[in-house]
Every structure is written in C-alpha cells, then in structure tokens.
Write a protein that holds these residues in place. Structure first.
Motif, short mmCIF file in Angstrom:
data_model
loop_
_atom_site.label_atom_id
_atom_site.label_comp_id
_atom_site.label_asym_id
_atom_site.label_seq_id
_atom_site.Cartn_x
_atom_site.Cartn_y
_atom_site.Cartn_z
N HIS A 260 -29.18 94.43 -111.15
CA HIS A 260 -28.24 94.45 -110.04
C HIS A 260 -26.82 94.25 -110.55
O HIS A 260 -26.25 93.18 -110.40
CB HIS A 260 -28.58 93.36 -109.02
N CYS A 266 -29.18 92.18 -101.88
CA CYS A 266 -30.16 91.33 -102.59
C CYS A 266 -29.54 90.01 -103.03
O CYS A 266 -30.20 88.97 -103.01
CB CYS A 266 -30.72 92.08 -103.79
N HIS A 292 -33.76 97.64 -100.37
CA HIS A 292 -33.19 99.00 -100.42
C HIS A 292 -34.11 99.85 -101.31
O HIS A 292 -34.92 99.28 -102.06
CB HIS A 292 -31.76 98.97 -100.99
N CYS A 295 -35.45 99.02 -105.05
CA CYS A 295 -35.15 97.60 -105.26
C CYS A 295 -36.33 96.97 -106.01
O CYS A 295 -37.48 97.19 -105.66
CB CYS A 295 -34.94 96.91 -103.92
N LEU A 296 -36.03 96.20 -107.05
CA LEU A 296 -37.08 95.61 -107.88
C LEU A 296 -37.22 94.10 -107.67
O LEU A 296 -37.95 93.43 -108.39
CB LEU A 296 -36.83 95.90 -109.36
N CYS A 297 -36.50 93.57 -106.71
CA CYS A 297 -36.60 92.14 -106.41
C CYS A 297 -38.00 91.85 -105.84
O CYS A 297 -38.65 92.74 -105.31
CB CYS A 297 -35.57 91.75 -105.37
ZN LIG Z 1 -33.07 94.06 -105.02
#
Ligand SMILES: [Zn+2]
Length: 338
Positions: A260, A266, A292, A295-297
C-alpha cells in the motif's frame, strides 16, 4: 518492518497478534495463500479450454467440407458451439469450490483457538465443531447472496461468459467478412486467449485495426479479478462468521498488506480506534473484505487472554450466572440444535 516484502510482513503481524496461537493463524493464512496462488492458472485454463473447443470445431468443419474460406456456415455452426462451450459453467464450478475453501481458511483460526480452550474443560468438542460447521455454511450462503450494483455473484459470472462469447464472435465474424482460411481463424482464437490482444496484433495487425477496440486486451483478466475479489470476500465472511461463534472473541483486526504505497481506505481501517486496540473492530461492526479490488489486507480475530478466559470459563462451569456472556454462548451457540 517496512522493508519486508508484503507477504512476510503480514505473517509477522499475524504471529504477533495470535501470540500462543500463531500456528493456527499461520495455518489459516497458508490455506488462503495456496488457494489464491492456484487461481491465475485455473481461470486462464478455463478460457483456453473453451476457446480450444471452438477452434477444434472450426477445423473439423473445414475437414467436413464447409469451405476453405470462413463463411456463414461456419458462423452458424460455431455460434452453436460457443453457446455450449462458454466459460460461465466452469467459472461457477471453480468459485463454488474456492468459496468453500476460502470460508474454511478464514474460520480456521477462531475454530482452533476455541477448540483449544474447550479441550481444557469438561465440555464436549463435538457441539463446538458443529457450531463452526453451521457458521461456515451460512458464510458460504452469504457469499452467493451478496449483491454488487444489484447483481448477484452468479449474474456477475455470467456477465464474464457473455463478454467471452462476444470477443470470440468478433474474431470469427472478422474471419467471415474477410474470407479468412478457417485454420487461421482457429489459430487466432487460440492465440488470443493465451497471449492477449497485443500479441495477436503483432501477427494480425489488419484484423486488430478492424476489431481491436471491441475486444479486451486480456479476456480472462476480468474473471480473474472477480474470482480474487470473491475469494477474499469469502475469507472475510468465514473469518467473521467463525469469530462470532467463538466465546473468547473480542474484536476483528484489520491487518494492512504491505503493498500500500499510497494511503487509502485500508489505512483508515487498519488505524481505526474503537478502544480495542489499533485497527480492532467491535463484534458486529467488522469491515467486509476486500476494501477494494486486488486488496491483499486480511482480517484476524482478537481473543481474550487465554488465562483470563480459562478462569472465567471455570467460574462459569461452577456458577452459570457468574458470566452471562458465556451462559449466553452456551445456550445459543453450543447447545443450539442444527
Ligand atoms: Zn488493502
């Protein structure tokens, strides 16, 4: 920790949050990552298999004497084949399996933490497992019931199918309009799904001048994005559903992915302060994943300190009135008949 690649950074954070239960957090994370890593190839293969069938049909028609140049007979026969060999069904099958797996990955941590707590008491484990099983099933249903701009997931899948058939039809129609050798048209279809519009434009510049603006660069990309988004959503659904049947659940932490560079929504989710610790959301107010596209969170549930919780659990077994929240869990989750 800023120098660490994002994947490593998330693992470090998960270990820190999970403390003594780190191995459960990592097990859930591994299931999710393994699932995501397979998806690019799985989606691409669906498109390749479908296009190859159509290409094969074109070659077969030529052998049967449909003509050495593409014509209306090819178009009619191939339209039929395209209807039968779309990508919608295969994409549905892929997502059906992956949503179940992602929900399971998401539920792993809360379930293992809770089973570990319960194993230190005289309570039977089976009703706990059943409660998580139920929660997972509900999470899977929620994934399919979710709408985005009024469209259900199944509608969004079939929208990709329609786009695929349109792009294939453009190439076939162009072959008919120019009287292309059917073998060449078949080859174009195979190349297009494998290497995209740009590669096709190198070999067939004139065709791309004609239809280039009507076919997407990478026909499977939108489907891949859909599959990724829905898998992330399913992981989130599973995480939240499982946490909500876990008696030691305190809140849900948004773990920021390292990828990010520019602050976005996020960062707000990961820095939110609800008095439960940085980025920890109260039960019932968990933010849905993903924030979104791409998004890898991830979310991870935060649980009561083990010693404190076991102490409360023991007090409750002696006197059910001592901890109404545990009594409530026992009545509404543990004892609930499926
Ligand atoms: Zn994210």
């Amino acid at each position: 920790m800023a120098e660490l690649p994002s994947a490593q950074q998330i693992l470090e954070q998960l270990k820190l949050i999970a403390g003594p239960y780190a191995k459960f957090a990592l097990a859930g994370r591994k299931k999710y990552v393994d699932l995501r890593l397979r998806q690019d190839q799985a989606v691409r293969s669906i498109y390749i298999r479908a296009a190859d069938k159509v290409a094969k049909e074109i070659r077969r028609l030529k052998r049967l004497g449909a003509g050495s140049q593409m014509n209306i007979r090819y178009l009619t026969a191939v339209s039929e084949s395209l209807r039968e060999n779309g990508v919608g069904e295969a994409l549905t099958d892929l997502l059906t399996g992956d949503i179940v797996k992602a929900v399971d990955a998401g539920s792993t941590y809360s379930m293992e933490v809770t089973l570990s707590h319960i194993s230190k008491t005289k309570l039977a484990k089976k009703p706990v497992k059943r409660a998580f099983f139920r929660a997972n099933n509900q999470a899977v249903e929620a994934c399919w019931a979710r709408t985005e701009r009024g469209l259900h997931l199944s509608d969004r899948i079939w929208d990709k199918d329609e786009k695929y058939r349109k792009a294939m039809t453009e190439i076939i129609q162009d072959g008919v309009a120019t009287g292309e050798d059917p073998v060449e048209t078949a080859r174009q279809l195979e190349k297009y799904v494998r290497r995209g519009k740009k590669t096709l434009a190198v070999d067939y510049p004139e065709m791309m001048d004609r239809i280039g603006n009507r076919v997407p660069q990478d026909i499977s990309y939108e489907a891949l994005r859909l599959v990724r988004t829905e898998t992330a959503a399913a992981f989130g659904e599973g995480t939240i559903a499982a946490a909500s049947v876990s008696p030691s659940y305190k809140g849900m932490k948004w773990v920021l992915s390292g990828s990010h560079p520019v602050p976005d929504i996020c960062d707000d989710l990961a820095n939110a302060d609800h008095g439960l610790g940085k980025g920890v959301w109260p039960p019932g107010q968990e933010p849905p994943m993903p924030a979104h596209p791409n998004c890898l969170c991830v979310l991870i549930s935060v649980h009561e300190d083990t010693d404190d919780f076991m102490k409360r659990l023991n007090e409750w077994t002696k006197n059910p009135q001592s901890h109404p929240d545990l009594e409530d869990w026992y009545t509404n989750v543990y004892s609930e008949v499926a």
